[in-house]
Design a protein around this motif. Sequence first.
Motif, short mmCIF file in Angstrom:
data_model
loop_
_atom_site.label_atom_id
_atom_site.label_comp_id
_atom_site.label_asym_id
_atom_site.label_seq_id
_atom_site.Cartn_x
_atom_site.Cartn_y
_atom_site.Cartn_z
N VAL A 8 -51.28 -4.52 -7.30
CA VAL A 8 -51.69 -5.81 -6.76
C VAL A 8 -50.63 -6.88 -7.01
O VAL A 8 -50.86 -8.07 -6.84
CB VAL A 8 -53.06 -6.26 -7.33
CG1 VAL A 8 -54.14 -5.25 -6.98
CG2 VAL A 8 -52.99 -6.50 -8.84
N GLN A 9 -49.43 -6.44 -7.42
CA GLN A 9 -48.25 -7.29 -7.62
C GLN A 9 -48.45 -8.34 -8.71
O GLN A 9 -47.93 -9.45 -8.64
CB GLN A 9 -47.80 -7.91 -6.30
CG GLN A 9 -47.42 -6.86 -5.26
CD GLN A 9 -46.94 -7.43 -3.95
OE1 GLN A 9 -46.47 -8.56 -3.89
NE2 GLN A 9 -47.06 -6.65 -2.88
N ASP A 10 -49.20 -7.96 -9.75
CA ASP A 10 -49.38 -8.80 -10.93
C ASP A 10 -48.63 -8.14 -12.08
O ASP A 10 -49.17 -7.28 -12.77
CB ASP A 10 -50.87 -8.94 -11.26
CG ASP A 10 -51.12 -9.80 -12.50
OD1 ASP A 10 -50.14 -10.25 -13.13
OD2 ASP A 10 -52.30 -10.00 -12.85
N LEU A 11 -47.38 -8.53 -12.30
CA LEU A 11 -46.57 -7.91 -13.33
C LEU A 11 -46.33 -8.80 -14.54
O LEU A 11 -45.71 -8.38 -15.51
CB LEU A 11 -45.22 -7.45 -12.76
CG LEU A 11 -45.27 -6.10 -12.04
CD1 LEU A 11 -45.79 -6.25 -10.62
CD2 LEU A 11 -43.90 -5.45 -12.01
N ARG A 12 -46.85 -10.01 -14.51
CA ARG A 12 -46.64 -10.91 -15.64
C ARG A 12 -47.61 -10.61 -16.78
O ARG A 12 -47.22 -10.63 -17.97
CB ARG A 12 -46.75 -12.37 -15.20
CG ARG A 12 -45.65 -12.76 -14.21
CD ARG A 12 -45.64 -14.25 -13.93
NE ARG A 12 -44.58 -14.56 -12.97
CZ ARG A 12 -43.30 -14.73 -13.28
NH1 ARG A 12 -42.93 -14.62 -14.54
NH2 ARG A 12 -42.41 -15.02 -12.35
N ARG A 13 -48.86 -10.35 -16.46
CA ARG A 13 -49.80 -10.03 -17.54
C ARG A 13 -49.44 -8.73 -18.26
O ARG A 13 -49.48 -8.70 -19.50
CB ARG A 13 -51.23 -9.98 -17.00
CG ARG A 13 -51.81 -11.36 -16.77
CD ARG A 13 -53.29 -11.29 -16.48
NE ARG A 13 -53.58 -10.61 -15.23
CZ ARG A 13 -54.79 -10.20 -14.85
NH1 ARG A 13 -55.83 -10.37 -15.66
NH2 ARG A 13 -54.97 -9.63 -13.69
N PRO A 14 -49.08 -7.64 -17.55
CA PRO A 14 -48.66 -6.45 -18.28
C PRO A 14 -47.50 -6.71 -19.23
O PRO A 14 -47.43 -6.12 -20.31
CB PRO A 14 -48.25 -5.49 -17.16
CG PRO A 14 -49.09 -5.89 -16.00
CD PRO A 14 -49.19 -7.39 -16.10
N LEU A 15 -46.58 -7.59 -18.84
CA LEU A 15 -45.47 -7.92 -19.73
C LEU A 15 -45.98 -8.52 -21.04
O LEU A 15 -45.55 -8.14 -22.13
CB LEU A 15 -44.52 -8.89 -19.02
CG LEU A 15 -43.34 -9.41 -19.86
CD1 LEU A 15 -42.47 -8.26 -20.33
CD2 LEU A 15 -42.51 -10.40 -19.05
N ARG A 16 -46.91 -9.46 -20.93
CA ARG A 16 -47.46 -10.08 -22.14
C ARG A 16 -48.19 -9.05 -23.00
O ARG A 16 -48.06 -9.06 -24.23
CB ARG A 16 -48.41 -11.23 -21.77
CG ARG A 16 -47.73 -12.39 -21.06
CD ARG A 16 -48.60 -13.64 -21.14
NE ARG A 16 -49.90 -13.45 -20.50
CZ ARG A 16 -50.16 -13.73 -19.21
NH1 ARG A 16 -49.18 -14.16 -18.42
NH2 ARG A 16 -51.36 -13.54 -18.72
N TYR A 17 -48.95 -8.18 -22.36
CA TYR A 17 -49.75 -7.21 -23.11
C TYR A 17 -48.86 -6.22 -23.88
O TYR A 17 -49.10 -5.91 -25.05
CB TYR A 17 -50.66 -6.42 -22.17
CG TYR A 17 -51.66 -7.26 -21.41
CD1 TYR A 17 -51.94 -8.59 -21.77
CD2 TYR A 17 -52.33 -6.75 -20.30
CE1 TYR A 17 -52.85 -9.35 -21.06
CE2 TYR A 17 -53.24 -7.50 -19.58
CZ TYR A 17 -53.50 -8.80 -19.97
OH TYR A 17 -54.40 -9.54 -19.27
N VAL A 18 -47.85 -5.71 -23.19
CA VAL A 18 -46.98 -4.71 -23.81
C VAL A 18 -46.11 -5.34 -24.90
O VAL A 18 -45.90 -4.74 -25.97
CB VAL A 18 -46.12 -4.01 -22.74
CG1 VAL A 18 -45.07 -3.11 -23.38
CG2 VAL A 18 -47.01 -3.19 -21.81
#
Length: 451
Positions: free
Chosen positions: A161-171
């Motif tokens: 869904v082209q949401d790559l900012r939250r995964p960056l924060r989580y990882v």
Amino acid sequence: MAAHPDPAGRAGSTLRQLFALAVPALGVLAAEPLYLLVDTAVVGHLGAVPLAALSVGAIVLAQIATQMTFLSFGTTARAARLHGAGRRAEAVAEGIQATWLGAIAGLVLLVAGQLLAAPVAGLLTGDDQAAASAVGWLRIALFGAPMILITMAGNGWMRGVQDLRRPLRYVLAGNGISAVLCPVLVHGLGWGLNGSAIANVVAQLISAGLFVRALVAEGVPLAPVPAAMRAQLGLARDLVLLGLAFQACWVSATAVAAHTSTAAVGAHQVVFQLWMFLAFVLDALAIAAQALVGAALGARDGERARRLAWHVTGGGLIFGTLLGAVFAALAGILPRAFTGDAAVLAEMSHAWWFFVALQPIGGVVFALDGVLLGAGDAAYLRSATMSAAALGFLPAVWASLSFGWGLVGIWSGLSVFLLIRMITVLARLRSGRWVVLGAVREGTAAHPVRP
């Protein structure tokens, strides 16, 4: 199908979209191998035997992620097409079912791993002390297996869904805390190699918890749907076989290095972790391409998908060339950051220049992997990769054991492997046979249309 005009600025817009997704994807992809590099440096100062044990344990744990790539790449491919077709709730639902699959498979792998840790470690190393240490590390680290797979599923649907900012924060949250914790446990508290394994589990637990929280917040029904999970497993077959081809190569390389000498496997661990780190860095463009190509095909825009494919190929070549130049300049400095063992450093020089020279080739190959996975063309990638492994890597690696070629033979095999893969993926790109339009599910659409 007639080509549409390409007005001025369209290429720039495409590149901006690629990089807008690639930059946070780079952070996500680099976080885990960067943490492993920190882990390797921390453990490396314990000596050659713990470093060899970490090499064996890490390559076994990597099997879990690699054999379950459908939870990330498969979920991205399906979710991206649905997102491109304007069906976001269904795209998120793909992530929910992938998360259930990951949790179930992770628990099975945890139990199996406890039983098989000793025989597997013994098979992969010729040193009894290193094997015993690897078993202890593995039995702790395997408790992170369910969390690894849940995180993969979370990355999959969010990329779609082209949401790559939250995964960056989580990882970054998980790996950042563990990067601080690792030296404290290993050296500060004196837990040695086991402290490394505990720090790994902490990272995975934090990241997985954040992805689960994000799914709950979407408001999509969370119940498992067996039929949907079975549908996801349809794509899993090709991706599992693709992963098996990779891991047959990586495990063989580690096993041959381990049977060469403790110094050789320690050196291979350092250079191989650097290689994997840069592979993930180069995959940033591939992840962006996968999301954008999948969305373009879901929206039935074949021209845009082709344009994206060629742009990401050029970007991969340039990016890989720059990385090769940087690590060539660091050849006399960087290896000493990982170990002070003279024998390990001497062995490392045998692999270093292969590692540097392969970066441009890897840039092209990994970028096009993303394009073809975004198109759902996993069957072709599976066949091409298995052929490259059988014809290139594996013969050279096992000949290296028989003829005493050491790390030179192992990395020569990797070179042939990547060259074969580059030829096959470029041929597929030029053919255009990967361009299949529509919201494809399980590798097929209700009525797939070729332009």
